[in-house]
Design a protein around this motif. Structure first.
Motif, mmCIF file in Angstrom:
data_model
loop_
_atom_site.group_PDB
_atom_site.id
_atom_site.type_symbol
_atom_site.label_atom_id
_atom_site.label_comp_id
_atom_site.label_asym_id
_atom_site.label_seq_id
_atom_site.Cartn_x
_atom_site.Cartn_y
_atom_site.Cartn_z
ATOM 1 N N ALA A 105 0.824 -1.207 0.000
ATOM 2 C CA ALA A 105 0.000 0.000 0.000
ATOM 3 C C ALA A 105 0.863 1.263 0.000
ATOM 4 O O ALA A 105 0.524 2.261 -0.633
ATOM 5 N N GLU A 106 1.989 1.214 0.704
ATOM 6 C CA GLU A 106 2.889 2.369 0.747
ATOM 7 C C GLU A 106 3.578 2.589 -0.590
ATOM 8 O O GLU A 106 3.832 3.718 -0.980
ATOM 9 N N GLU A 107 3.905 1.493 -1.267
ATOM 10 C CA GLU A 107 4.625 1.605 -2.539
ATOM 11 C C GLU A 107 3.716 1.973 -3.707
ATOM 12 O O GLU A 107 4.203 2.419 -4.739
ATOM 13 N N ALA A 108 2.433 1.759 -3.542
ATOM 14 C CA ALA A 108 1.505 2.067 -4.632
ATOM 15 C C ALA A 108 1.522 3.577 -4.890
ATOM 16 O O ALA A 108 1.432 4.373 -3.973
ATOM 17 N N PRO A 109 1.674 3.954 -6.165
ATOM 18 C CA PRO A 109 1.709 5.391 -6.454
ATOM 19 C C PRO A 109 0.346 6.013 -6.158
ATOM 20 O O PRO A 109 -0.692 5.512 -6.572
ATOM 21 N N SER A 110 0.386 7.096 -5.438
ATOM 22 C CA SER A 110 -0.863 7.758 -5.111
ATOM 23 C C SER A 110 -1.089 8.919 -6.080
ATOM 24 O O SER A 110 -0.144 9.554 -6.543
ATOM 25 N N GLU A 111 -2.333 9.160 -6.396
ATOM 26 C CA GLU A 111 -2.671 10.254 -7.293
ATOM 27 C C GLU A 111 -2.562 11.565 -6.534
ATOM 28 O O GLU A 111 -2.895 11.634 -5.353
ATOM 29 N N PRO A 112 -2.095 12.603 -7.216
ATOM 30 C CA PRO A 112 -2.026 13.897 -6.530
ATOM 31 C C PRO A 112 -3.435 14.405 -6.237
ATOM 32 O O PRO A 112 -4.391 14.045 -6.932
ATOM 33 N N PRO A 113 -3.566 15.252 -5.236
ATOM 34 C CA PRO A 113 -4.891 15.787 -4.905
ATOM 35 C C PRO A 113 -5.460 16.583 -6.080
ATOM 36 O O PRO A 113 -4.725 17.096 -6.920
ATOM 37 N N LYS A 114 -6.783 16.668 -6.134
ATOM 38 C CA LYS A 114 -7.456 17.378 -7.227
ATOM 39 C C LYS A 114 -6.992 18.825 -7.318
ATOM 40 O O LYS A 114 -6.876 19.374 -8.412
ATOM 41 N N GLN A 115 -6.724 19.440 -6.177
ATOM 42 C CA GLN A 115 -6.266 20.828 -6.182
ATOM 43 C C GLN A 115 -4.973 20.970 -6.977
ATOM 44 O O GLN A 115 -4.814 21.892 -7.767
ATOM 45 N N GLU A 116 -4.051 20.020 -6.757
ATOM 46 C CA GLU A 116 -2.778 20.079 -7.481
ATOM 47 C C GLU A 116 -2.999 19.920 -8.979
ATOM 48 O O GLU A 116 -2.377 20.604 -9.784
ATOM 49 N N VAL A 117 -3.861 18.994 -9.350
ATOM 50 C CA VAL A 117 -4.138 18.761 -10.764
ATOM 51 C C VAL A 117 -4.739 20.024 -11.383
ATOM 52 O O VAL A 117 -4.316 20.463 -12.465
ATOM 53 N N LEU A 118 -5.704 20.630 -10.694
ATOM 54 C CA LEU A 118 -6.327 21.850 -11.209
ATOM 55 C C LEU A 118 -5.317 22.990 -11.304
ATOM 56 O O LEU A 118 -5.284 23.727 -12.298
ATOM 57 N N LEU A 119 -4.494 23.135 -10.281
ATOM 58 C CA LEU A 119 -3.484 24.200 -10.314
ATOM 59 C C LEU A 119 -2.475 23.981 -11.444
ATOM 60 O O LEU A 119 -2.050 24.926 -12.102
ATOM 61 N N THR A 120 -2.126 22.735 -11.676
ATOM 62 C CA THR A 120 -1.203 22.426 -12.775
ATOM 63 C C THR A 120 -1.846 22.766 -14.116
ATOM 64 O O THR A 120 -1.205 23.346 -15.003
ATOM 65 N N GLU A 121 -3.111 22.426 -14.262
ATOM 66 C CA GLU A 121 -3.814 22.749 -15.508
ATOM 67 C C GLU A 121 -3.917 24.261 -15.703
ATOM 68 O O GLU A 121 -3.722 24.768 -16.817
ATOM 69 N N ILE A 122 -4.208 24.989 -14.635
ATOM 70 C CA ILE A 122 -4.308 26.461 -14.722
ATOM 71 C C ILE A 122 -2.942 27.041 -15.081
ATOM 72 O O ILE A 122 -2.833 27.915 -15.952
ATOM 73 N N ARG A 123 -1.886 26.532 -14.448
ATOM 74 C CA ARG A 123 -0.525 27.010 -14.742
ATOM 75 C C ARG A 123 -0.191 26.768 -16.211
ATOM 76 O O ARG A 123 0.315 27.655 -16.905
ATOM 77 N N ASP A 124 -0.486 25.552 -16.681
ATOM 78 C CA ASP A 124 -0.190 25.225 -18.080
ATOM 79 C C ASP A 124 -1.009 26.096 -19.035
ATOM 80 O O ASP A 124 -0.506 26.521 -20.084
ATOM 81 N N ALA A 125 -2.272 26.384 -18.688
ATOM 82 C CA ALA A 125 -3.114 27.217 -19.531
ATOM 83 C C ALA A 125 -2.590 28.655 -19.563
ATOM 84 O O ALA A 125 -2.613 29.331 -20.602
ATOM 85 N N LEU A 126 -2.103 29.152 -18.437
ATOM 86 C CA LEU A 126 -1.563 30.524 -18.376
ATOM 87 C C LEU A 126 -0.266 30.627 -19.178
ATOM 88 O O LEU A 126 0.020 31.685 -19.770
ATOM 89 N N LYS A 127 0.516 29.561 -19.209
ATOM 90 C CA LYS A 127 1.759 29.588 -19.981
ATOM 91 C C LYS A 127 1.482 29.712 -21.460
ATOM 92 O O LYS A 127 2.240 30.326 -22.187
ATOM 93 N N LYS A 128 0.365 29.106 -21.910
ATOM 94 C CA LYS A 128 0.022 29.129 -23.326
ATOM 95 C C LYS A 128 -0.453 30.504 -23.673
ATOM 96 O O LYS A 128 -0.280 31.132 -24.613
#
Length: 128
Positions: A105-128
């Motif tokens: 269970a510890e070694e299983a890759p965990s998904e990042p929180p939704k906030q991080e995913v949204l912030l990453t998408e917003i960052r990528d959209a602002l870069k474009k």
């Protein structure tokens, strides 16, 4: 009133319930292992050793104060040692399995929180 409420919270959380279930299951499992050793393992071992009944093996020390023979029952001790070893092996295997599952269970890759995913998408959209 604080201590009573604290105890109530402790008992309701499941800590005491889990512990009680563990004790009950441990006692039941101990009974099963004792029966396994006494009724299944030791009779064939005794038969292979010339028909010895381990539970009755002992050293007679002579009559006691009440007139009954005083015995050192090393046969029962042998049965109990074998029961303990089987029980210890089962507990060891159980702990090993639980530790392996925890490690998995510890070694299983965990998904990042939704906030991080949204912030990453917003960052990528602002870069474009």
């Amino acid at each position: 009133m604080g201590m009573i409420q604290e105890f109530k919270d402790f008992a309701i959380k499941g800590n005491m319930i889990d512990m009680a279930v563990g004790f009950i299951m441990g006692g039941a499992f101990g009974t099963v292992v004792t029966s396994l050793v006494k009724d299944i393992i030791m009779p064939p071992v005794g038969m292979l050793m010339g028909g010895v009944d381990f539970s009755k093996l002992g050293i007679n020390l002579g009559p006691g104060a009440d007139g009954k023979d005083v015995m050192i029952g090393y046969g029962s001790f042998i049965n109990n040692v074998i029961s303990f070893l089987i029980l210890a092996l089962c507990i060891f295997l159980l702990v090993k399995i639980v530790n392996a599952l925890k490690k998995e269970a510890e070694e299983a890759p965990s998904e990042p929180p939704k906030q991080e995913v949204l912030l990453t998408e917003i960052r990528d959209a602002l870069k474009k």
